[in-house]
Design a protein around this motif. Sequence first.
Motif, short mmCIF file in Angstrom:
data_model
loop_
_atom_site.label_atom_id
_atom_site.label_comp_id
_atom_site.label_asym_id
_atom_site.label_seq_id
_atom_site.Cartn_x
_atom_site.Cartn_y
_atom_site.Cartn_z
N VAL A 81 0.85 -1.12 -0.15
CA VAL A 81 0.15 0.04 0.02
C VAL A 81 1.08 1.11 0.06
O VAL A 81 0.64 2.18 -0.73
N ALA A 82 1.85 1.40 0.95
CA ALA A 82 2.82 2.62 0.90
C ALA A 82 3.47 2.61 -0.39
O ALA A 82 3.64 3.87 -0.83
N ASP A 83 3.99 1.41 -1.16
CA ASP A 83 4.94 1.62 -2.26
C ASP A 83 3.70 2.23 -3.25
O ASP A 83 4.25 2.95 -4.27
N TRP A 84 2.54 1.72 -3.42
CA TRP A 84 1.61 1.97 -4.31
C TRP A 84 1.49 3.74 -4.06
O TRP A 84 1.35 4.36 -5.18
N ALA A 85 1.40 4.27 -3.00
CA ALA A 85 0.81 5.37 -2.73
C ALA A 85 2.09 6.13 -3.18
O ALA A 85 2.07 7.52 -3.92
N ARG A 86 3.27 5.83 -2.80
CA ARG A 86 4.54 6.65 -3.33
C ARG A 86 4.54 6.56 -4.96
O ARG A 86 4.73 7.66 -5.54
N GLU A 87 4.32 5.31 -5.61
CA GLU A 87 4.29 5.27 -7.02
C GLU A 87 3.13 6.15 -7.66
O GLU A 87 3.26 6.97 -8.76
N HIS A 88 2.25 6.61 -6.89
CA HIS A 88 0.98 7.36 -7.50
C HIS A 88 1.08 8.60 -7.05
O HIS A 88 0.08 9.28 -7.13
N ASN A 89 2.17 9.05 -6.18
CA ASN A 89 2.40 10.41 -5.66
C ASN A 89 1.17 10.87 -4.69
O ASN A 89 0.71 11.97 -4.72
N ILE A 90 0.73 10.08 -3.94
CA ILE A 90 -0.33 10.21 -2.91
C ILE A 90 0.40 10.51 -1.50
O ILE A 90 1.32 9.71 -1.37
N LYS A 91 0.36 11.78 -1.07
CA LYS A 91 0.68 12.26 0.12
C LYS A 91 -0.29 12.09 1.27
O LYS A 91 -1.60 12.09 1.17
N PRO A 92 0.30 12.05 2.71
CA PRO A 92 -0.48 12.25 3.70
C PRO A 92 -1.27 13.38 3.90
O PRO A 92 -0.78 14.55 3.27
N THR A 93 -2.30 13.68 4.50
CA THR A 93 -3.13 14.82 4.48
C THR A 93 -2.63 15.80 5.61
O THR A 93 -2.28 15.55 6.82
N PRO A 94 -2.14 17.27 5.22
CA PRO A 94 -1.48 18.02 6.49
C PRO A 94 -2.64 18.60 7.10
O PRO A 94 -3.82 18.60 6.90
N ALA A 95 -2.13 19.45 8.28
CA ALA A 95 -3.07 19.95 9.11
C ALA A 95 -3.77 20.94 8.43
O ALA A 95 -3.06 21.74 7.77
N THR A 96 -4.79 21.41 8.62
CA THR A 96 -5.64 22.43 8.07
C THR A 96 -5.29 23.90 8.65
O THR A 96 -5.32 24.95 7.88
N GLU A 97 -5.23 23.74 9.89
CA GLU A 97 -5.02 24.77 10.56
C GLU A 97 -3.62 24.95 11.53
O GLU A 97 -3.36 23.78 12.30
N LYS A 98 -2.87 25.95 11.38
CA LYS A 98 -1.56 26.09 12.18
C LYS A 98 -1.89 26.61 13.50
O LYS A 98 -2.64 27.57 13.62
N ASN A 99 -1.39 26.05 14.55
CA ASN A 99 -1.60 26.75 15.73
C ASN A 99 -0.37 27.58 16.23
O ASN A 99 -0.52 28.49 17.52
N GLY A 100 0.71 27.65 15.57
CA GLY A 100 1.87 28.64 15.69
C GLY A 100 2.71 28.35 16.84
O GLY A 100 3.74 29.10 17.20
N HIS A 101 2.40 27.23 17.53
CA HIS A 101 3.35 26.83 18.68
C HIS A 101 4.29 26.04 18.18
O HIS A 101 4.27 25.01 17.29
N LYS A 102 5.70 26.22 18.49
CA LYS A 102 6.91 25.90 18.08
C LYS A 102 7.60 24.60 18.87
O LYS A 102 7.65 24.71 20.14
N VAL A 103 7.80 23.56 18.33
CA VAL A 103 8.13 22.50 18.88
C VAL A 103 9.55 21.82 18.26
O VAL A 103 9.69 21.91 17.21
N ALA A 104 10.78 21.60 19.13
CA ALA A 104 11.69 21.11 18.68
C ALA A 104 11.88 19.50 18.73
O ALA A 104 11.34 18.89 19.87
#
Lengths: 295, 466
Positions: free
Chosen positions: B120-143
């Motif tokens: 499944v992971a290889d298929w997604a890579r080959e088909h250029n499918i990316k995980p879904t990013p957050a819709t909203e940033k909260n602005g807090h910085k984490v290292a």
Amino acid sequence: MYKILKAEQLAANIYLMDVEAPRVAKHCLPGQFVIVKMDEVGERIPLTICDYDSEKGSVTIVFQPIGASTTKMKDLKAGDYFEDFVGPLGRPSEFTEMDIEELKKKHIVFVAGGVGTAPVYPQLKWLHERGITADAIVGAKTKDLIILEDKLKEVSNLYLTTDDGSYIRKGMGTDVLRDLVEKEGKHYDVCVAIGPMIMMKFVCLLTKELNIPTIVSMNPIMVDGTGMCGACRLLVDGEVKFACVDGPEFDGHKVDFDLAMKRQQMYKSDEGRALLKEQEGDTHHGGCGLCGGDK
Amino acid sequence: MADVLRKVPVREQDPKVRAANFEEVCLGYDEEEAREEATRCINCKNAKCIAGCPVSINIPAFIKETKEGNIEKAYQIISESSALPAVCGRVCPQESQCEGRCIRGIKGEPVSIGKLERFVADWAREHNIKPTPATEKNGHKVAVIGSGPAGLTCAGDLAKLGYDVTIFEALHKEGGVLVYGIPEFRLPKEKVVAAEVENVKSLGVKIETNVIIGKSVTIDELMQEEGFEAVFIGSGAGLPMFMGIPGEQANGVFSANEYLTRNNLMKAFRSDYDTPIAMGKKVAVVGGGNVAMDAARTALRLGAEVHIIYRRSEAELPARVEEVHHAKEEGVIFDLLSNPVEILTDDKDWVTGIRCIRMELGEPDASGRRRPVEVPGSEFEIEVDTVIMSLGTSPNPLISSTTIGLDINRRKCIIADEEYGQTSKEGVFAGGDAVTGAATVILAMGAGKAGAKGIHKFLSEKYKRG
């Protein structure tokens, strides 16, 4: 990417570069080193820090082309970039953590040889800025190989010597140290020796005889510089130490130099390269750049 | 129709061919094979496989989508829980985790969950499918310290929650042990690791390489001067152990870390790269874990005759069965119930051989395994020119020694609670090998998830308080 701000040739086969690396420059202390990697295919090369400027965010390195990567590195110019530049690595010199008033009472002598002159400069400078001017004995094979003479004069009492007598005096650094102690009656509480391993070994033999505690800076084969690979292991007082995290500075009277020198030959010396070639025949593609294994 | 008791076999490179190349050994399923294998899953109501997965992937759900040919949907289900599915599908010890709990496994072979995840992971890579990013940033910085499996997972989870995350990596390449430790033939660096790192970056995570926390900058500086409100330490366990036997300092003795780093990270096996490696004609690898198998199979590919020297018997080998099997197929020689006592050298201090003693198994020890006992007078020598020590690793004290208020235990591991990764220092969380000592990729990922949960809880509560 790390920009090269200045590149110059110091001597026949010794090069100096100022590199923009703000995080490293901000945290540098005398005694530490960096690892540079020129480009994707380059080797990770541990290099001496010769100077640093935290305001400008720059670090000065000095190196001698030996293997494939350093041979290519010497052709880089101001405005070019290193792909990777990491540090500061290793522990700072012990004196940087000492009480300054205590330190001011100490008589310190530095003995440097060849490209080992470079890491001695930031130590002398650090001390000089705090009102301590140490003696520095710098030895080179011949006049053309002397580096940083003017800079060293500003921050130390400099004694120069050349193996072939082509400049100032003839003889090794050890000869000068012996004369200073035995003929001029100088007393030293501590000696710092930095240079080729064979030179550090002979300084240690002398200072043991003269009863001067001695610190050396070890430069064995290294890969990651963070303690991960164990390539830089040394025997110090019979115990295994990693030069990158436990050092690079150690009590010179406790370091097993003979073993360290044999290990250093693994990839570096003609002997080591020849051995590798003999052992591996055509399969040795080396990377040392000199043995013909790449062909 | 498939035999429901047996896994759909997975194609592999022929052992004779692959012993001479660094290409991936296992070729994985194609879509037809994957859909066929997926039909073997009976979609249990109380799915035990999920409980066996340290990152709790909804396994029956992704398999169901795979069966129906909805591979993109299957990928989204997996990536809700895992940032590195193409990695996990290759290097997780599935036999003792998800597949170990599979109901199918009671009567026959369990469902091949690992190979399905990989597909499944290889298929997604080959088909250029990316995980879904957050819709909203909260602005807090984490290292996040370390870009290995723990760090990438923690960073990915936090980014999905809207945090502004920066990973600091000490080496020049991202991926930690995935790039310096695990060989190309088991985990392709560009195709798989770099692609999954890119996926994590696509969630908004920044990665700064060449930064050694504790040297280039300290944790206290990150928090006080650079505005990071929480820190996750996923720095791994990188310090190699040695035996302390005579001759161990000789030329030709490597730690597995050095040997593997020169090859995997520095590509010493390729002639267009500058890093050298002493390849050896006859190599002894001391140890029996996955890392020992990796080192042995790497040496084999560089043209050596390779011996694994391990003090217990085959049943106690800590490496995955699949790895041992692959090593044997390729021609690695196993000298079991043998323990090195000395490394022999010539007058130039180069390795010429290894002296071992035969062992037999006595009563079980604290680990539950039968304790190896030396057989008196049974010493023997193997002629080798290279010895690779693969005895395990311990955490690097660089961070703990430069961070005030961070407690460690006797083994130099950072002390952190399991549920949230909370350390003794406020705002600082930790997980993975830095906490547990050397373990697996997936356990580190589980700890990365726990750390993300802990950081989210800590910062949410802090801002609720105002």
